[in-house]
Design a protein around this motif. Structure first.
Motif, mmCIF file in Angstrom:
data_model
loop_
_atom_site.group_PDB
_atom_site.id
_atom_site.type_symbol
_atom_site.label_atom_id
_atom_site.label_comp_id
_atom_site.label_asym_id
_atom_site.label_seq_id
_atom_site.Cartn_x
_atom_site.Cartn_y
_atom_site.Cartn_z
ATOM 1 N N GLU A 63 0.803 -1.219 0.000
ATOM 2 C CA GLU A 63 0.000 0.000 0.000
ATOM 3 C C GLU A 63 0.839 1.275 0.000
ATOM 4 N N ASP A 64 2.160 1.131 0.187
ATOM 5 C CA ASP A 64 3.047 2.290 0.125
ATOM 6 C C ASP A 64 3.452 2.638 -1.304
ATOM 7 N N LEU A 65 3.163 1.742 -2.244
ATOM 8 C CA LEU A 65 3.586 1.938 -3.629
ATOM 9 C C LEU A 65 2.416 2.268 -4.539
ATOM 10 N N TRP A 66 2.717 3.037 -5.563
ATOM 11 C CA TRP A 66 1.795 3.274 -6.670
ATOM 12 C C TRP A 66 2.388 2.546 -7.867
ATOM 13 N N ILE A 67 1.708 1.499 -8.334
ATOM 14 C CA ILE A 67 2.222 0.667 -9.422
ATOM 15 C C ILE A 67 1.342 0.842 -10.655
ATOM 16 N N THR A 68 1.970 1.283 -11.722
ATOM 17 C CA THR A 68 1.307 1.484 -13.003
ATOM 18 C C THR A 68 1.770 0.421 -13.991
ATOM 19 N N SER A 69 0.862 -0.107 -14.795
ATOM 20 C CA SER A 69 1.242 -0.933 -15.938
ATOM 21 C C SER A 69 0.368 -0.539 -17.125
ATOM 22 N N ASP A 95 -1.743 -8.104 -6.320
ATOM 23 C CA ASP A 95 -3.157 -8.446 -6.433
ATOM 24 C C ASP A 95 -3.950 -7.401 -7.204
ATOM 25 N N TYR A 96 -3.414 -6.190 -7.290
ATOM 26 C CA TYR A 96 -4.110 -5.111 -7.993
ATOM 27 C C TYR A 96 -3.073 -4.107 -8.476
ATOM 28 N N LEU A 97 -3.464 -3.317 -9.462
ATOM 29 C CA LEU A 97 -2.665 -2.196 -9.930
ATOM 30 C C LEU A 97 -3.297 -0.903 -9.431
ATOM 31 N N ASP A 98 -2.478 0.098 -9.242
ATOM 32 C CA ASP A 98 -3.020 1.418 -8.923
ATOM 33 C C ASP A 98 -3.521 2.115 -10.180
ATOM 34 N N LEU A 99 -2.878 1.811 -11.313
ATOM 35 C CA LEU A 99 -3.247 2.456 -12.564
ATOM 36 C C LEU A 99 -2.910 1.520 -13.719
ATOM 37 N N TYR A 100 -3.862 1.347 -14.634
ATOM 38 C CA TYR A 100 -3.644 0.554 -15.846
ATOM 39 C C TYR A 100 -3.983 1.448 -17.027
ATOM 40 N N LEU A 101 -3.044 1.558 -17.963
ATOM 41 C CA LEU A 101 -3.160 2.482 -19.079
ATOM 42 C C LEU A 101 -3.217 1.751 -20.413
ATOM 43 N N VAL A 102 -3.969 2.271 -21.361
ATOM 44 C CA VAL A 102 -3.871 1.834 -22.749
ATOM 45 C C VAL A 102 -2.566 2.411 -23.288
ATOM 46 N N HIS A 103 -1.637 1.554 -23.684
ATOM 47 C CA HIS A 103 -0.276 2.014 -23.995
ATOM 48 C C HIS A 103 -0.235 2.902 -25.239
ATOM 49 N N THR A 155 -7.670 -3.117 -10.999
ATOM 50 C CA THR A 155 -6.933 -1.857 -10.986
ATOM 51 C C THR A 155 -7.798 -0.789 -10.339
ATOM 52 N N ARG A 156 -7.153 0.093 -9.614
ATOM 53 C CA ARG A 156 -7.894 1.153 -8.931
ATOM 54 C C ARG A 156 -8.273 2.281 -9.876
ATOM 55 N N GLN A 157 -7.420 2.547 -10.862
ATOM 56 C CA GLN A 157 -7.700 3.619 -11.814
ATOM 57 C C GLN A 157 -7.298 3.153 -13.211
ATOM 58 N N ILE A 158 -7.887 3.788 -14.220
ATOM 59 C CA ILE A 158 -7.560 3.485 -15.611
ATOM 60 C C ILE A 158 -7.290 4.788 -16.354
ATOM 61 N N GLY A 159 -6.518 4.671 -17.425
ATOM 62 C CA GLY A 159 -6.184 5.860 -18.193
ATOM 63 C C GLY A 159 -5.617 5.488 -19.552
ATOM 64 N N VAL A 160 -5.040 6.469 -20.219
ATOM 65 C CA VAL A 160 -4.554 6.276 -21.581
ATOM 66 C C VAL A 160 -3.192 6.932 -21.751
ATOM 67 N N CYS A 161 -2.446 6.435 -22.727
ATOM 68 C CA CYS A 161 -1.166 7.016 -23.123
ATOM 69 C C CYS A 161 -1.228 7.421 -24.590
ATOM 70 N N GLU A 176 -17.900 5.509 -19.646
ATOM 71 C CA GLU A 176 -18.764 5.457 -18.468
ATOM 72 C C GLU A 176 -17.938 5.694 -17.208
ATOM 73 N N ILE A 177 -16.695 5.211 -17.216
ATOM 74 C CA ILE A 177 -15.731 5.554 -16.177
ATOM 75 C C ILE A 177 -14.668 6.402 -16.852
ATOM 76 N N ALA A 178 -14.553 7.650 -16.446
ATOM 77 C CA ALA A 178 -13.618 8.559 -17.094
ATOM 78 C C ALA A 178 -12.179 8.158 -16.780
ATOM 79 N N PRO A 179 -11.270 8.342 -17.719
ATOM 80 C CA PRO A 179 -9.860 8.106 -17.425
ATOM 81 C C PRO A 179 -9.375 9.084 -16.372
ATOM 82 N N SER A 180 -8.469 8.634 -15.537
ATOM 83 C CA SER A 180 -7.944 9.527 -14.510
ATOM 84 C C SER A 180 -6.588 10.110 -14.881
ATOM 85 N N VAL A 181 -5.877 9.457 -15.810
ATOM 86 C CA VAL A 181 -4.520 9.891 -16.156
ATOM 87 C C VAL A 181 -4.323 9.822 -17.667
ATOM 88 N N LEU A 182 -3.655 10.822 -18.196
ATOM 89 C CA LEU A 182 -3.149 10.818 -19.565
ATOM 90 C C LEU A 182 -1.628 10.863 -19.483
#
Length: 318
Positions: A63-69, A95-103, A155-161, A176-182
């Protein structure tokens, strides 16, 4: 639990697998808490081994880390999105990602994990004339499957690259769920002011990859030694004025304009240097002078490298 993405993260692109475990552990010891991973980097198993050791040794808790894939291009079909995410989770031993992005907003034909992983860009590297093989998968279907990952708790959040303004407008019309990160390439030679502003208007946080510009691309022959922003007079003058390195000035410029950054290095002293940018601030004049270096100079451009390396012309930027 980290609720917001840390301003300074650690990029794993081009970190060799054999060196990756040591590098990640060094980064954790240096104070990094955000790690930017991707299936395509080919080192998630080594990153996961480092995380497991860090947890076991009590250096940090999950829980101390923010892991993106990131979702690779060959897994865009809805039936393959969860498969790809679970593969990354398995490799990262999480067990989960903090952020998963469309690469990339690029759909390529599926390559089974058992056949080749990571699949990379070429559909069949052993073909007489190897090429990319586009897939007929619209981005809205991929995004719906990304939303399913959120619902499933993978994943806790989703986004795009690597989205442009047109794709971002389109995404916000059907999500329906807005991306949180670009996540985009951004540095003083490529400020992307309109895209950064639009993302902010839509409530997206922007993460800048390659925040130091050409440094990541010289070894790939995608930039020349003379492309370095670190030798620009306005950057070196600010560095001298603040008693900082040119790299620290450029990284400070990035976070001061509201973006987070994911610099990459394998050297512990550089890791610490890249984090030490919170104890000074650039003036409005310095910020404006560095922003004025913008030359629309993009180093990571599929419209260039896909044709040169993969025999396929596939631009995504005009």
């Amino acid at each position: 639990m980290i609720e917001t993405i840390p301003q300074v993260g650690f990029g794993l692109w081009k970190v060799p697998g054999e060196d990756c475990e040591r590098v990640v552990l060094e980064a954790i010891r240096a104070g990094y808490r955000h790690f930017d991973c991707a299936a395509d980097y080919g080192n998630e198993q080594a990153v996961g081994a480092a995380f497991a050791k860090a947890f076991a040794d009590g250096l940090v808790r999950r829980e101390d880390l923010w892991i993106t894939s990131k979702l690779w291009n060959t897994f865009h079909a809805p039936e393959h999105v969860e498969l790809a995410c679970r593969k990354s989770l398995s490799d990262l031993q999480c067990d989960y990602l903090d952020l998963y992005l469309v690469h990339f907003p690029i759909a390529l034909a599926f390559v089974p994990i058992e056949t080749r992983y990571p699949p990379e860009w070429l559909h069949d590297p052993d073909a007489a004339e190897p090429r990319m093989k586009p897939a007929r998968v619209p981005l809205h279907r991929t995004w719906a499957a990304m939303e399913d990952l959120r619902h499933a708790g993978l994943t806790r959040q989703i986004g795009v690259c690597n989205y442009n303004t047109g794709l971002l407008h389109d995404l916000m019309r059907y999500a329906e769920i807005a991306p949180s990160v670009l996540q985009i390439e951004a540095h003083p030679y490529l400020t992307q002011e309109k895209l950064v502003r639009l993302a902010g208007d839509y409530g997206l946080h922007v993460t800048a990859f390659s925040p130091l510009g050409a440094l990541s691309y010289v070894e790939l022959d995608m930039a020349g030694a003379g492309d370095s922003v670190l030798t620009e007079p306005v950057v070196t003058a600010a560095a001298q004025a603040h008693g900082k390195t040119p790299a620290q000035v450029v990284l400070r410029w990035a976070i001061q304009r509201g973006t987070s950054i994911i610099p990459k290095t394998t050297k512990p002293e550089r890791m610490r240097e890249n984090l030490a940018i919170e104890d000074f601030a650039l003036s409005e004049e310095e910020m404006a002078a560095i922003s004025a270096l913008d030359a629309d100079r993009r180093f990571n451009d599929p419209g260039v490298f896909t044709e040169a390396a993969f025999n396929t012309f596939h631009p995504i930027y005009d």
